[in-house]
Structures are given as structure tokens and as C-alpha cells.
Motif scaffolding. Structure first.
Motif, mmCIF file in Angstrom:
data_model
loop_
_atom_site.group_PDB
_atom_site.id
_atom_site.type_symbol
_atom_site.label_atom_id
_atom_site.label_comp_id
_atom_site.label_asym_id
_atom_site.label_seq_id
_atom_site.Cartn_x
_atom_site.Cartn_y
_atom_site.Cartn_z
ATOM 1 N N SER A 260 15.825 -38.287 -32.400
ATOM 2 C CA SER A 260 17.215 -37.834 -32.435
ATOM 3 C C SER A 260 18.148 -39.015 -32.660
ATOM 4 O O SER A 260 17.917 -40.107 -32.136
ATOM 5 C CB SER A 260 17.572 -37.147 -31.113
ATOM 6 O OG SER A 260 18.977 -37.010 -30.973
ATOM 7 N N VAL A 261 19.193 -38.774 -33.460
ATOM 8 C CA VAL A 261 20.271 -39.750 -33.653
ATOM 9 C C VAL A 261 21.576 -39.020 -33.347
ATOM 10 O O VAL A 261 21.869 -37.998 -33.953
ATOM 11 C CB VAL A 261 20.301 -40.289 -35.100
ATOM 12 C CG1 VAL A 261 21.353 -41.387 -35.233
ATOM 13 C CG2 VAL A 261 18.937 -40.816 -35.516
ATOM 14 N N SER A 262 22.353 -39.528 -32.397
ATOM 15 C CA SER A 262 23.575 -38.830 -31.997
ATOM 16 C C SER A 262 24.692 -39.815 -31.712
ATOM 17 O O SER A 262 24.458 -41.007 -31.460
ATOM 18 C CB SER A 262 23.316 -37.968 -30.756
ATOM 19 O OG SER A 262 22.935 -38.777 -29.656
ATOM 20 N N ASP A 263 25.943 -39.298 -31.744
ATOM 21 C CA ASP A 263 27.091 -40.134 -31.428
ATOM 22 C C ASP A 263 27.910 -39.496 -30.308
ATOM 23 O O ASP A 263 27.578 -38.423 -29.801
ATOM 24 C CB ASP A 263 27.938 -40.395 -32.669
ATOM 25 C CG ASP A 263 28.622 -39.145 -33.215
ATOM 26 O OD1 ASP A 263 28.562 -38.085 -32.556
ATOM 27 O OD2 ASP A 263 29.202 -39.216 -34.312
ATOM 28 N N SER A 264 28.999 -40.153 -29.931
ATOM 29 C CA SER A 264 29.802 -39.685 -28.800
ATOM 30 C C SER A 264 30.602 -38.439 -29.131
ATOM 31 O O SER A 264 31.139 -37.787 -28.238
ATOM 32 C CB SER A 264 30.756 -40.794 -28.349
ATOM 33 O OG SER A 264 31.626 -41.160 -29.405
ATOM 34 N N TYR A 265 30.714 -38.091 -30.432
ATOM 35 C CA TYR A 265 31.458 -36.900 -30.828
ATOM 36 C C TYR A 265 30.620 -35.624 -30.723
ATOM 37 O O TYR A 265 31.130 -34.524 -30.916
ATOM 38 C CB TYR A 265 31.957 -37.037 -32.270
ATOM 39 C CG TYR A 265 32.903 -38.200 -32.474
ATOM 40 C CD1 TYR A 265 34.211 -38.158 -32.010
ATOM 41 C CD2 TYR A 265 32.476 -39.354 -33.130
ATOM 42 C CE1 TYR A 265 35.074 -39.229 -32.191
ATOM 43 C CE2 TYR A 265 33.335 -40.428 -33.317
ATOM 44 C CZ TYR A 265 34.629 -40.367 -32.848
ATOM 45 O OH TYR A 265 35.478 -41.428 -33.026
ATOM 46 N N GLY A 266 29.324 -35.776 -30.445
ATOM 47 C CA GLY A 266 28.457 -34.602 -30.341
ATOM 48 C C GLY A 266 27.718 -34.285 -31.623
ATOM 49 O O GLY A 266 27.013 -33.278 -31.706
ATOM 50 N N LYS A 267 27.891 -35.129 -32.664
ATOM 51 C CA LYS A 267 27.080 -34.942 -33.881
ATOM 52 C C LYS A 267 25.661 -35.411 -33.575
ATOM 53 O O LYS A 267 25.463 -36.439 -32.934
ATOM 54 C CB LYS A 267 27.655 -35.741 -35.057
ATOM 55 C CG LYS A 267 29.019 -35.319 -35.503
ATOM 56 C CD LYS A 267 29.318 -35.794 -36.919
ATOM 57 C CE LYS A 267 29.259 -37.290 -37.100
ATOM 58 N NZ LYS A 267 30.357 -37.994 -36.397
ATOM 59 N N GLU A 268 24.693 -34.649 -34.058
ATOM 60 C CA GLU A 268 23.306 -35.025 -33.806
ATOM 61 C C GLU A 268 22.429 -34.647 -34.987
ATOM 62 O O GLU A 268 22.546 -33.556 -35.537
ATOM 63 C CB GLU A 268 22.783 -34.344 -32.543
ATOM 64 C CG GLU A 268 21.364 -34.755 -32.180
ATOM 65 C CD GLU A 268 20.858 -34.125 -30.899
ATOM 66 O OE1 GLU A 268 19.878 -34.639 -30.336
ATOM 67 O OE2 GLU A 268 21.435 -33.109 -30.473
ATOM 68 N N PHE A 269 21.567 -35.569 -35.366
ATOM 69 C CA PHE A 269 20.554 -35.329 -36.387
ATOM 70 C C PHE A 269 19.195 -35.443 -35.705
ATOM 71 O O PHE A 269 18.913 -36.442 -35.039
ATOM 72 C CB PHE A 269 20.669 -36.339 -37.520
ATOM 73 C CG PHE A 269 21.938 -36.218 -38.302
ATOM 74 C CD1 PHE A 269 21.995 -35.452 -39.459
ATOM 75 C CD2 PHE A 269 23.095 -36.851 -37.874
ATOM 76 C CE1 PHE A 269 23.173 -35.327 -40.176
ATOM 77 C CE2 PHE A 269 24.284 -36.733 -38.585
ATOM 78 C CZ PHE A 269 24.322 -35.977 -39.735
ATOM 79 N N VAL A 270 18.381 -34.407 -35.859
ATOM 80 C CA VAL A 270 17.089 -34.358 -35.189
ATOM 81 C C VAL A 270 15.985 -34.205 -36.222
ATOM 82 O O VAL A 270 16.073 -33.359 -37.118
ATOM 83 C CB VAL A 270 17.030 -33.183 -34.188
ATOM 84 C CG1 VAL A 270 15.686 -33.127 -33.495
ATOM 85 C CG2 VAL A 270 18.141 -33.314 -33.157
ATOM 86 N N LYS A 271 14.962 -35.022 -36.079
ATOM 87 C CA LYS A 271 13.799 -34.919 -36.957
ATOM 88 C C LYS A 271 12.630 -34.381 -36.147
ATOM 89 O O LYS A 271 12.142 -35.031 -35.221
ATOM 90 C CB LYS A 271 13.441 -36.281 -37.552
ATOM 91 C CG LYS A 271 12.343 -36.207 -38.611
ATOM 92 C CD LYS A 271 12.073 -37.569 -39.231
ATOM 93 C CE LYS A 271 11.080 -37.452 -40.390
ATOM 94 N NZ LYS A 271 10.785 -38.785 -40.996
ATOM 95 N N ILE A 272 12.211 -33.151 -36.477
ATOM 96 C CA ILE A 272 11.064 -32.518 -35.824
ATOM 97 C C ILE A 272 10.030 -32.189 -36.888
ATOM 98 O O ILE A 272 10.356 -31.546 -37.889
ATOM 99 C CB ILE A 272 11.471 -31.229 -35.089
ATOM 100 C CG1 ILE A 272 12.543 -31.508 -34.032
ATOM 101 C CG2 ILE A 272 10.252 -30.578 -34.422
ATOM 102 C CD1 ILE A 272 12.998 -30.276 -33.292
ATOM 103 N N GLU A 273 8.802 -32.648 -36.670
ATOM 104 C CA GLU A 273 7.729 -32.363 -37.620
ATOM 105 C C GLU A 273 8.140 -32.761 -39.045
ATOM 106 O O GLU A 273 7.964 -32.000 -39.998
ATOM 107 C CB GLU A 273 7.329 -30.889 -37.548
ATOM 108 C CG GLU A 273 6.762 -30.468 -36.198
ATOM 109 C CD GLU A 273 5.456 -31.148 -35.848
ATOM 110 O OE1 GLU A 273 4.597 -31.293 -36.741
ATOM 111 O OE2 GLU A 273 5.288 -31.551 -34.686
ATOM 112 N N ASN A 274 8.764 -33.950 -39.153
ATOM 113 C CA ASN A 274 9.106 -34.563 -40.447
ATOM 114 C C ASN A 274 10.225 -33.859 -41.213
ATOM 115 O O ASN A 274 10.386 -34.094 -42.414
ATOM 116 C CB ASN A 274 7.858 -34.672 -41.340
ATOM 117 C CG ASN A 274 6.781 -35.536 -40.706
ATOM 118 O OD1 ASN A 274 7.079 -36.599 -40.172
ATOM 119 N ND2 ASN A 274 5.551 -35.069 -40.738
#
Length: 446
Positions: free
Chosen positions: A275-289
């Protein structure tokens, strides 16, 4: 760089040398990535004239982000290839999906996407599009996420190495057990004071051992690193308290009060999940590539809209969804709009364990609810948060597995969730952590 409105060197994309090579190799990869990332229905690449595009969108101004005036499901982005201050060509593409206009509420997300794509297109153009498949592969996804999550330009190569390190750690074990870990990336390590443990000398992230990474959990403890991945300290985040247990989780996970503006967190969340996230609540998640963009406000409003429930109940549902995903608990949750649908859509052997009702809003019920969610079948939740049935089985052929339009085989769990979604909302969490939300014909990959 600001959006350039001058006439490009190539007004028609068809005139760009070897652009057909990109259309065959790089473009399909870019399309698949964007569809997965933003849960889109489709992506339409626009090789038509600017005038025809503006007419289709119903807008008068050509810009980097153009929401369609005719359709709530379309937003057009424009990536500009610029070399030595000369505009070479505009590359427009329309994102099609239910929430495309809602994503625009996240801080500058679309303009950053367009710029990240433009950077790769520039390299493609300089190489006459000979390596477009490679340029829009896995490395591109990491660069895209880096560009979207940070308000400042970070070292793309270093960021890719950090993602690779986290991917390796997400599938590794320490003394036979999986573990989570995390890193805060910042340009100013001095912003993280208080409960910290500083190293006598900065250490390079790639020199840290598995045991070193095991020391921080990516939840309340983190390594603090600069963009060149020099590690200065371990930071222990101050725990935040809100009026609810789900509020505590979201506040502490995204570290709204601890993570500084423009900084971001890269962490492992579960097995094979980064997971990559910031303080604004945006999040990018990599699951199973596969990368997915998670914008919590969108899902909460979706649940509220589809079920007519308040935001607090939506947040409690999302809390349990994420619990199952993080802990790799395979589960189906169903919130019907009409209780009469329960008899219509499920078999008679419904399980109701106690006279008293478990309620997902009650903090004292958490331990039991988490066990119940791991049971076979679907858990039925009322609109007041009560668990009506601890287990129901959808009325379907038990040997059935259906194929969707892409000819992908779907297991009985997804088929059951899809059937139950004929009324209300059904959520399927897979054992690999993947989350799918069904309602009517809607399918949301979260």
C-alpha cells in the motif's frame, strides 16, 4: 509544467511516426492498467480531431482534465508530449466509469495521471515507439503511483526500488510467520519528532535486513527515509482516539494527525499486498500484482446511496471489509434492501445462532463478529447494523461457476455474491485479500 494551448507539431496522431506500434503494444497495457486502477468500464483513446472531441464532450475549452457535459460517466484527460518547450502532440483519452467524476475530488489526481503518462509517451516518441510495451509495464505503474501520491517530484528509480523491496517483504516470513512493515518517505526527517529512535548514522534502505524490517510494523511504527532511501530513524506514531472503533482505525491507518503534508507511507498490509498512502486519504494498493486506487469517500457514498443507510454504518461496514481483506479472511457480507429477499434468494438452512443480535456498530461485539465473518456462506446484515443471520446459502447450483464477458471463470463465492446483489449490496472478500462489491449490475473492485 502548465498546460500548453499552442498548435502542436502533429495535429493528427496518425501523422506521428510509428504510432501504430504503440497502438498495438503499449496502448493495450495502458488501457488495462487504467481500468484496473480506477475501476473503469472502458478507456477510449481519441485519435480524432480536437474539434470533434470537444463536440463529443460538450465543452469549449481544451484542457488537461475535461469532464463530459453530456455524460456523468466520462472524463477526458490529455497527456502532452513536450520536447525542448515545443508541443509535439496531444494525447487525449476518455475514462469511462461510474465514479470518474468523483475521483476528481481527490487533490489533483487526474492531472498527475496525465503527466505521468506524458512522461512515458515522451520516451516512447524519442525511441520511435519501439519499446512501448516495456515502458508501460510494471515500472510504469510504480512511477505513476509515485507521481500521484506525492505533491513533489520524487526519485522514480528509488521509488521503484522501494516498491520492489516491499513486494519481496510482503511474501516473505520471519521465523516462519508473515509480518507487516512500513516506511515514511519525506524530504525533511526533522518533521518527525517526539517518540523516535535515531540511528547514529543514516542507513541505506537496501542495506536493511529482514530482521530490521521486522522491527517496524507499518501500523504504528515506521522507518523514516528521504527520497534517496536513506533511513534516519524509527518513528512511533501517537495513537489517535475518536468516538468509534472504526474511526480509530481510519484515523490511525492514514495517520491524518501524524503524517506531514506531501509525505507518504509505503507499507506491506498483508500477504502479497503493498500500500502507498498519503495524509489526504489517497491510497494505491497492489494485491496479486494489480494496482487499485482506493478513495474511501467514494465507497462510503456508494453504500449510503445504494442502501439508504447513514455514513456511520457505512464506515463500520468498510472497517469489517478491510479487516477481512487484511487478515485474508474469505467472506461474503450481504446487506439486503428488503428482508423478504432473504427467503427468495437463499436456501432454507439459514443459521441464526443466538437470541440476541450481534451489531456491527457495537465495539464489544467485534471479537465474535470477526469469527462469524470467517464462516461459510454469507453473513446477512440489517440496515441498523444487526446481523440477521450468521450464515445463509444463496439459491444456486452448488457446482456452478460462471464465465463473464471476458471468459474468465468465476467461482461459486463470486457467483453467490452476484446473485445476492439482486437486492441491496453484497461484498465478496477473497482469501488473497481482493475486495469486490456487487449491487445489481454494478461491480466495484476496491
Amino acid at each position: 509544467m502548465s498546460f500548453i494551448e499552442t498548435v502542436p507539431k502533429y495535429e493528427s496522431l496518425y501523422d506521428v511516426e510509428n504510432i501504430d506500434s504503440f497502438r498495438k503494444e503499449g496502448q493495450p497495457l495502458l488501457k488495462r492498467f487504467l481500468i484496473d486502477l480506477f475501476n473503469l468500464t472502458d478507456v477510449h483513446f481519441q485519435y480524432c480531431s480536437k474539434e470533434d472531441l470537444l463536440k463529443h464532450l460538450g465543452v469549449s475549452k481544451f484542457d488537461i482534465v475535461m469532464p463530459s457535459a453530456h455524460s456523468p460517466r466520462e472524463v477526458c484527460l490529455v497527456s502532452q508530449v513536450v520536447i525542448d518547450d515545443e508541443l509535439i502532440f496531444n494525447f487525449p483519452y476518455i475514462l469511462v466509469g461510474r465514479d470518474v467524476k468523483k475521483y476528481a475530488n481527490a487533490k489533483s489526481i487526474y492531472s498527475r495521471v496525465a503527466k505521468a503518462i506524458a512522461a512515458q509517451l515522451k520516451i516512447c516518441y524519442l525511441q520511435k515507439f519501439q519499446s512501448s510495451a516495456w515502458l508501460f509495464g510494471g515500472k510504469f505503474a510504480e512511477l505513476m503511483v509515485a507521481n500521484c501520491i506525492s505533491s513533489k517530484k520524487y526519485n522514480g528509480e528509488a521509488f521503484s526500488k522501494l516498491i520492489e523491496t516491499m513486494e519481496q517483504l510482503s511474501v516473505s516470513t520471519f521465523e516462519g510467520e508473515n509480518f507487516t512493515t512500513g516506511v515514511i518517505v519525506t524530504r525533511d526527517t526533522g518533521k518527525y519528532k517526539g517518540n523516535t529512535f535515531s540511528f547514529p548514522q543514516p542507513r541505506k534502505l537496501d542495506r536493511l535486513s529482514k530482521r530490521d524490517f521486522f522491527l517496524v510494523n507499518g501500523d504504528s511504527t515506521f522507518y523514516v527515509a528521504t527520497p534517496d532511501l536513506s533511513v534516519y530513524k524509527i518513528y512511533v506514531a501517537e495513537e489517535q482516539k475518536t468516538s468509534s472503533f472504526w474511526g480509530d482505525y481510519f484515523e490511525n491507518y492514514y495517520m491524518h494527525n501524524n503524517l506531514q503534508t506531501s509525505d507518504f507511507i509505503v507499507r506491506t498490509v498483508g500477504h502479497n499486498e503493498v500500500s502507498v498512502s498519503d495524509s489526504y486519504g489517497k491510497e494505491f494498493v497492489k494485491i496479486e500484482n494489480v494496482w487499485h486506487y482506493r478513495y474511501r469517500a467514494n465507497l462510503l457514498s456508494y453504500l449510503t446511496e445504494k442502501l439508504g443507510i447513514d455514513e456511520e454504518l457505512s464506515k463500520a461496514i468498510l472497517y469489517y471489509i478491510l479487516y477481512c481483506s487484511r487478515c485474508r479472511v474469505s467472506s461474503i457480507m450481504w446487506i439486503p434492501n428488503n428482508k423478504r429477499s432473504i427467503k427468495k434468494l437463499t436456501n432454507k438452512n439459514r443459521v441464526n445462532l443466538w437470541n440476541e443480535k450481534l451489531n456491527i456498530l457495537d465495539p464489544s461485539h467485534q471479537p465474535l463478529i470477526k469469527k462469524v465473518l470467517a464462516s461459510d456462506g454469507a453473513v446477512v446484515i440489517d440496515k441498523n447494523g444487526d446481523i440477521i443471520y450468521e450464515c445463509v446459502i444463496a439459491k444456486m447450483d452448488p457446482t456452478s461457476a460462471v464465465a463473464d464477458k471476458t471468459n474468465t471463470l468465476k467461482g461459486t463465492g463470486e457467483s453467490a455474491a452476484k446473485l445476492l446483489a439482486g437486492d441491496g449490496v453484497a461484498i465478496k472478500i477473497s482469501q488473497d485479500g481482493a475486495i469486490k462489491i456487487y449491487s445489481g449490475r454494478d461491480i466495484i473492485h476496491y
